[in-house]
Motif scaffolding. Structure first.
Motif, PDB file in Angstrom:
ATOM      1  N   MET A 145       0.812  -1.214   0.000  1.00 32.78           N
ATOM      2  CA  MET A 145       0.000   0.000   0.000  1.00 32.78           C
ATOM      3  C   MET A 145       0.842   1.259   0.000  1.00 32.78           C
ATOM      4  O   MET A 145       0.512   2.247  -0.676  1.00 32.78           O
ATOM      5  CB  MET A 145      -0.916  -0.017   1.208  1.00 32.78           C
ATOM      6  CG  MET A 145      -1.914   1.118   1.207  1.00 32.78           C
ATOM      7  SD  MET A 145      -2.837   1.109   2.721  1.00 32.78           S
ATOM      8  CE  MET A 145      -3.929   2.459   2.438  1.00 32.78           C
ATOM      9  N   SER A 146       1.914   1.228   0.756  1.00 32.74           N
ATOM     10  CA  SER A 146       2.735   2.428   0.889  1.00 32.74           C
ATOM     11  C   SER A 146       3.360   2.818  -0.448  1.00 32.74           C
ATOM     12  O   SER A 146       3.757   3.958  -0.649  1.00 32.74           O
ATOM     13  CB  SER A 146       3.815   2.233   1.950  1.00 32.74           C
ATOM     14  OG  SER A 146       4.661   1.177   1.527  1.00 32.74           O
ATOM     15  N   ARG A 147       3.422   1.848  -1.386  1.00 30.09           N
ATOM     16  CA  ARG A 147       3.986   2.188  -2.695  1.00 30.09           C
ATOM     17  C   ARG A 147       2.878   2.569  -3.681  1.00 30.09           C
ATOM     18  O   ARG A 147       3.085   3.383  -4.580  1.00 30.09           O
ATOM     19  CB  ARG A 147       4.804   1.006  -3.240  1.00 30.09           C
ATOM     20  CG  ARG A 147       6.105   0.811  -2.458  1.00 30.09           C
ATOM     21  CD  ARG A 147       6.961  -0.242  -3.096  1.00 30.09           C
ATOM     22  NE  ARG A 147       7.360   0.122  -4.457  1.00 30.09           N
ATOM     23  CZ  ARG A 147       7.990  -0.712  -5.282  1.00 30.09           C
ATOM     24  NH1 ARG A 147       8.254  -1.951  -4.892  1.00 30.09           N
ATOM     25  NH2 ARG A 147       8.328  -0.335  -6.488  1.00 30.09           N
ATOM     26  N   VAL A 148       1.702   1.967  -3.498  1.00 30.43           N
ATOM     27  CA  VAL A 148       0.618   2.232  -4.456  1.00 30.43           C
ATOM     28  C   VAL A 148      -0.042   3.601  -4.197  1.00 30.43           C
ATOM     29  O   VAL A 148      -0.286   4.374  -5.122  1.00 30.43           O
ATOM     30  CB  VAL A 148      -0.455   1.117  -4.396  1.00 30.43           C
ATOM     31  CG1 VAL A 148      -1.627   1.466  -5.309  1.00 30.43           C
ATOM     32  CG2 VAL A 148       0.168  -0.211  -4.804  1.00 30.43           C
ATOM     33  N   MET A 149      -0.299   3.882  -2.933  1.00 24.79           N
ATOM     34  CA  MET A 149      -1.067   5.091  -2.619  1.00 24.79           C
ATOM     35  C   MET A 149      -0.511   6.373  -3.231  1.00 24.79           C
ATOM     36  O   MET A 149      -1.264   7.170  -3.819  1.00 24.79           O
ATOM     37  CB  MET A 149      -1.234   5.244  -1.090  1.00 24.79           C
ATOM     38  CG  MET A 149      -2.310   4.340  -0.500  1.00 24.79           C
ATOM     39  SD  MET A 149      -3.850   4.284  -1.434  1.00 24.79           S
ATOM     40  CE  MET A 149      -4.638   5.746  -0.799  1.00 24.79           C
ATOM     41  N   PRO A 150       0.792   6.599  -3.075  1.00 27.67           N
ATOM     42  CA  PRO A 150       1.316   7.860  -3.651  1.00 27.67           C
ATOM     43  C   PRO A 150       1.027   7.979  -5.141  1.00 27.67           C
ATOM     44  O   PRO A 150       0.931   9.086  -5.683  1.00 27.67           O
ATOM     45  CB  PRO A 150       2.816   7.771  -3.383  1.00 27.67           C
ATOM     46  CG  PRO A 150       2.940   6.831  -2.240  1.00 27.67           C
ATOM     47  CD  PRO A 150       1.851   5.830  -2.403  1.00 27.67           C
ATOM     48  N   LEU A 151       0.899   6.818  -5.850  1.00 24.58           N
ATOM     49  CA  LEU A 151       0.652   6.876  -7.297  1.00 24.58           C
ATOM     50  C   LEU A 151      -0.781   7.297  -7.611  1.00 24.58           C
ATOM     51  O   LEU A 151      -1.085   7.696  -8.725  1.00 24.58           O
ATOM     52  CB  LEU A 151       0.920   5.508  -7.922  1.00 24.58           C
ATOM     53  CG  LEU A 151       2.302   4.929  -7.644  1.00 24.58           C
ATOM     54  CD1 LEU A 151       2.444   3.579  -8.333  1.00 24.58           C
ATOM     55  CD2 LEU A 151       3.387   5.899  -8.113  1.00 24.58           C
ATOM     56  N   LEU A 152      -1.654   7.152  -6.600  1.00 22.98           N
ATOM     57  CA  LEU A 152      -3.055   7.481  -6.842  1.00 22.98           C
ATOM     58  C   LEU A 152      -3.371   8.930  -6.497  1.00 22.98           C
ATOM     59  O   LEU A 152      -4.522   9.336  -6.455  1.00 22.98           O
ATOM     60  CB  LEU A 152      -3.960   6.552  -6.014  1.00 22.98           C
ATOM     61  CG  LEU A 152      -3.909   5.087  -6.423  1.00 22.98           C
ATOM     62  CD1 LEU A 152      -4.767   4.243  -5.479  1.00 22.98           C
ATOM     63  CD2 LEU A 152      -4.399   4.909  -7.856  1.00 22.98           C
ATOM     64  N   ARG A 153      -2.342   9.720  -6.282  1.00 28.17           N
ATOM     65  CA  ARG A 153      -2.607  11.121  -5.889  1.00 28.17           C
ATOM     66  C   ARG A 153      -3.335  11.849  -7.017  1.00 28.17           C
ATOM     67  O   ARG A 153      -3.263  11.449  -8.182  1.00 28.17           O
ATOM     68  CB  ARG A 153      -1.294  11.815  -5.510  1.00 28.17           C
ATOM     69  CG  ARG A 153      -0.339  11.960  -6.676  1.00 28.17           C
ATOM     70  CD  ARG A 153       0.988  12.548  -6.212  1.00 28.17           C
ATOM     71  NE  ARG A 153       1.892  12.625  -7.354  1.00 28.17           N
ATOM     72  CZ  ARG A 153       2.706  11.640  -7.739  1.00 28.17           C
ATOM     73  NH1 ARG A 153       2.752  10.506  -7.050  1.00 28.17           N
ATOM     74  NH2 ARG A 153       3.483  11.799  -8.793  1.00 28.17           N
ATOM     75  N   ASP A 154      -3.978  12.932  -6.633  1.00 27.49           N
ATOM     76  CA  ASP A 154      -4.824  13.663  -7.571  1.00 27.49           C
ATOM     77  C   ASP A 154      -4.024  14.333  -8.684  1.00 27.49           C
ATOM     78  O   ASP A 154      -2.852  14.651  -8.509  1.00 27.49           O
ATOM     79  CB  ASP A 154      -5.599  14.743  -6.785  1.00 27.49           C
ATOM     80  CG  ASP A 154      -6.954  14.979  -7.408  1.00 27.49           C
ATOM     81  OD1 ASP A 154      -7.335  14.206  -8.313  1.00 27.49           O
ATOM     82  OD2 ASP A 154      -7.620  15.934  -6.993  1.00 27.49           O
ATOM     83  N   VAL A 155      -4.653  14.482  -9.831  1.00 24.93           N
ATOM     84  CA  VAL A 155      -4.032  15.214 -10.949  1.00 24.93           C
ATOM     85  C   VAL A 155      -4.770  16.545 -11.110  1.00 24.93           C
ATOM     86  O   VAL A 155      -5.988  16.555 -11.270  1.00 24.93           O
ATOM     87  CB  VAL A 155      -4.138  14.409 -12.262  1.00 24.93           C
ATOM     88  CG1 VAL A 155      -3.487  15.174 -13.400  1.00 24.93           C
ATOM     89  CG2 VAL A 155      -3.522  13.048 -12.081  1.00 24.93           C
TER      90      VAL A 155
END
Lengths: 418, 320
Positions: free
Chosen positions: A165-175
């Motif tokens: 999760m700690s690696r996936v979440m940052p990738l889902l940040r808003d654009v």
């Protein structure tokens, strides 16, 4: 013209002094600004209030969510030290669930705990909802609890699927999507709320102004007729002078009212960062539509008012026009979202609603073609002249007429005969 | 002759209804002209055309030398039959407004308002709202508003209708005073006594046309004296059968004999003198009332089934 101005001046002064004007033009917008500002203050005040720590009894049937939930609550409490939660894990299995539920239900009712939450195993693996049972229905608390549960359940899902999760979440940040003003070459933040609301606010101002003018003019004409002063006035001035004066007076009242509202509106807009979405050029264009819009409705109402003897008659006779004016109110959303759609363009050339539609379009899209602005203004002013011509004909006949109110058809016949 | 108003064959139709029918009329400068006629005769319509409020369908008129009446409105004072005031305005503001519409302004206007109110005994009401005035006071304010700009021609449409006796007197005095100042006055009425008291000349209108026109003496002179009044302590019933007597009424020692047309009253006088101890012998001229009733009766009025109701005059015909 001098005498028409004398009439206009009296009309203006007498209307401005009425209670209806003071309420409509000053007290209502003032109240609105006060309420908006007070609400904001009030919200901040409630945020500052300290709420006693609330206990959430949590039944985690799958047994995967609890650790993440505790972490989530700890993080929340750190961010919101004035409204903290504490988790009380409750052990239960399929067999004891019903009795546990009953016990928790009683504890909630007795206000021993704030709420109980039941997370089934399917909430992690499938789409089963998490259950929340509480006594009150505070929206803020609901939002807070959702904010606690969501990341906890998501963390369990990540763990279940073996992803980090700690690696996936940052990738889902808003654009973010920022706009560039192609003319000025600068970029700015989009405010979607402002984008949608600003056209509405401007159109609503125009609409309220038009309605206010119409009502004022009707009332004063009916008063002049019922108090039998019309013919006294006509001994000194021509019907055309009288009508011109009344229309000008009413339009001046409308412009003053708009001025006051825009003043209050500017204060409100600064508070909410609304103003940024309308360019100054467009505000200039808007001004071009207010005057003919007011003239048009004042002329039509002048015709109606001159032909009627009571406010009731006048209101029923003006209903078709009022209904027509509701069209842009109803079409606000489609017109704002598709300001260049064929419907929007077509409605821009229907005089009584031209100003409303154009105000919506100009606020929604700064790039409305100039030819459309010019053409719609030409059509609008032609409409204004036609309305004044019609009003003058009807006025001459209607203003000295007592008895039954005419129908719209009869008024049109008068206009043709006179 | 110097005329204030010349009307030449004006006609006004509302649909198929002819309200004014090729009416011609002249008003001499400085005279008081009474326009008489039953309700619906076309008086108000005629006056409205004179004031340029409605336009004639045909014919022409000249008001104070101008063919467009709206050009000379500032020199004319008009008191319409349908008259009222703004209820919420003060007396002063009302007069100021109406005065301004008549072309007055500034100090002249203030001075005229003060003078006028003082003359009518209404100084104390200057700053009060019109709605606080009694009906009689509002009527006075209306006269004042009509005369504020010192018009040279005054048109009064049914000025006496709805007036209390005091205001009636006041208005009569105002009219007499205005005439003395050389103001031309045209007023319409259906009350004959007033006309008889005030007018230099009268015009009788019916169905939109002029029935008779002239000075009072002139009009009366055109109707032969056909009423003979005898007063005596004797019983005069014998006179009923005298030659030339068409109708006989007696009560309380007064006998009223209506003579047949072309009867010379002179022989009847000698007959009466020899028959009774007379205390009074009078040849009575017809009064305006009788002439009016006689002429209009012959002509018929519009109050029949084909009459147009007054208030709906235009509307009825807008259907047509």
């Amino acid at each position: 013209m001098h005498k028409a101005l004398t009439v206009a001046y009296r009309e203006f002064m007498e209307t401005v002094r009425t209670k209806a004007f003071v309420i409509g033009a000053i007290i209502v917008p003032m109240l609105m600004v006060v309420i908006i500002m007070a609400m904001e203050k009030f919200m901040k005040l409630t945020e500052r209030d300290e709420i006693p720590q609330r206990t959430l009894a949590v039944v985690d049937l799958g047994g995967h969510v609890m650790p993440a939930l505790k972490a989530s609550v700890a993080g929340f409490n750190e961010r919101n030290p004035k409204r903290t939660f504490v988790v009380e894990p409750i052990a239960a299995d399929e067999a004891s669930l019903l009795s546990v539920r009953e016990e928790l239900r009683e504890r909630v009712l007795a206000e021993k705990i704030y709420a109980y939450i039941e997370i089934s195993a399917d909430a992690v693996r499938a789409d089963a909802p998490v259950l929340l049972a509480r006594k009150d229905a505070q929206i803020a608390a609901y939002r807070d609890i959702r904010e606690l549960i969501k990341p906890a359940v998501m963390a369990a899902r990540f763990a279940d699927s073996g992803l980090d999760m700690s690696r996936v979440m940052p990738l889902l940040r808003d654009v973010d999507l920022d706009s560039i003003d192609v003319r000025a070459g600068t970029s700015k933040k989009e405010n979607e709320m402002a984008r949608t609301m600003t056209p509405f606010v401007f159109m609503f101002f125009l609409w309220m102004g038009t309605m206010g003018i119409s009502q004022g003019l009707l009332t004063s004409l009916i008063e002049e007729k019922s108090s039998r002063i019309v013919e006294v006035l006509l001994s000194a001035i021509s019907p055309m002078q009288l009508m011109t004066g009344k229309i000008l007076g009413a339009v001046a009242v409308g412009l003053l009212m708009m001025g006051i509202w825009f003043g209050f509106g500017a204060i409100g807009a600064r508070n909410f960062d609304f103003g940024s979405s309308v360019s100054l050029t467009n505000v200039g264009y808007l001004a071009l539509y207010f005057l003919p819009a007011f003239l048009l409705s004042a002329a039509l109402m002048g015709a109606v008012g001159s032909a009627c003897n009571t406010l009731k008659e006048a209101q029923s006779l003006s209903t078709p026009m009022t209904i027509f004016n509701i069209v842009p109110l109803m079409l606000w959303m489609p017109l704002t979202q598709g300001p260049q759609s064929p419907l929007a363009v077509a409605l821009s050339f229907v005089p009584p609603i031209t100003p409303f539609v154009m105000v919506l379009r100009l606020c929604a899209d700064p790039n409305t073609p100039v030819w459309q602005i010019v053409a719609s203004l030409v059509v609008l002013w032609l409409g204004v002249f036609a309305a004044i011509w019609f009003a003058a004909k009807v006025f001459r006949v209607g203003v000295l007429m007592y008895g039954k109110a005419p129908t719209l058809g009869e008024m049109i016949r008068w206009a043709r005969q006179a | 002759m110097d005329y204030s108003l010349c009307i030449h064959e004006i006609t006004k139709r509302f649909g198929t209804f002819v309200a004014v029918d090729r009416l011609s009329l002249n008003v001499r400068r400085g005279e008081v002209l009474g326009v008489l006629g039953p309700n619906g005769a076309g008086k108000t319509t005629t006056i409205r055309m004179v004031m340029g409020i409605t336009m004639p369908d045909s014919g022409r008129l000249e008001l104070l030398g101008a063919s467009d009446p709206t050009k000379v409105k500032d020199r004319v004072g008009y008191l319409p039959e349908e008259r009222g005031l703004y209820r919420k305005m003060t007396v002063e503001a009302t007069l100021r407004y109406l005065g301004q519409l008549k072309g007055l302004s500034g100090a002249t206007l203030s001075q005229r308002i003060d003078e006028g109110l003082e003359r009518l005994g209404l100084q104390g009401w200057k700053t009060r709202k019109v709605e606080a005035l009694s009906k009689g006071m509002s009527q006075k304010i209306q006269f004042l508003a009509t005369l504020l700009h010192k018009p040279e021609f005054v048109i009064l449409d049914e000025p006496f209708s709805g007036l209390d006796p005091l205001n009636r007197d006041l208005l009569e005095k105002l009219i007499i005073e205005l005439r003395r100042e050389g103001v031309t006055i045209l007023f319409s009425t259906h009350q004959m006594e007033t006309a008889e008291d005030l007018c230099d000349r009268i015009v009788l209108i019916n169905k939109g046309r002029v029935l008779i026109e002239g000075s009072l003496a002139d009009v009366k002179g055109r109707f032969a004296t056909r009423t003979l009044i005898l007063e005596s302590v004797d019983d005069m019933r014998r006179a009923e059968h005298w030659p030339g007597v068409e109708q006989f009424e007696a009560s309380g020692g007064v006998a009223r004999l209506t003579l047949t047309e072309r009867t010379d009253p002179q022989p009847l006088l000698s007959q009466a003198v020899s028959a009774f101890r007379l205390t009074r012998f009078e040849l009575q001229r017809p009064n305006l009332q009788e002439i009016f009733v006689h002429l209009v009766g012959e002509d018929g009025t519009r109050d029949g089934p084909d009459a147009a109701p007054r208030s709906n005059l235009v509307r009825e015909n807008a259907h047509a």
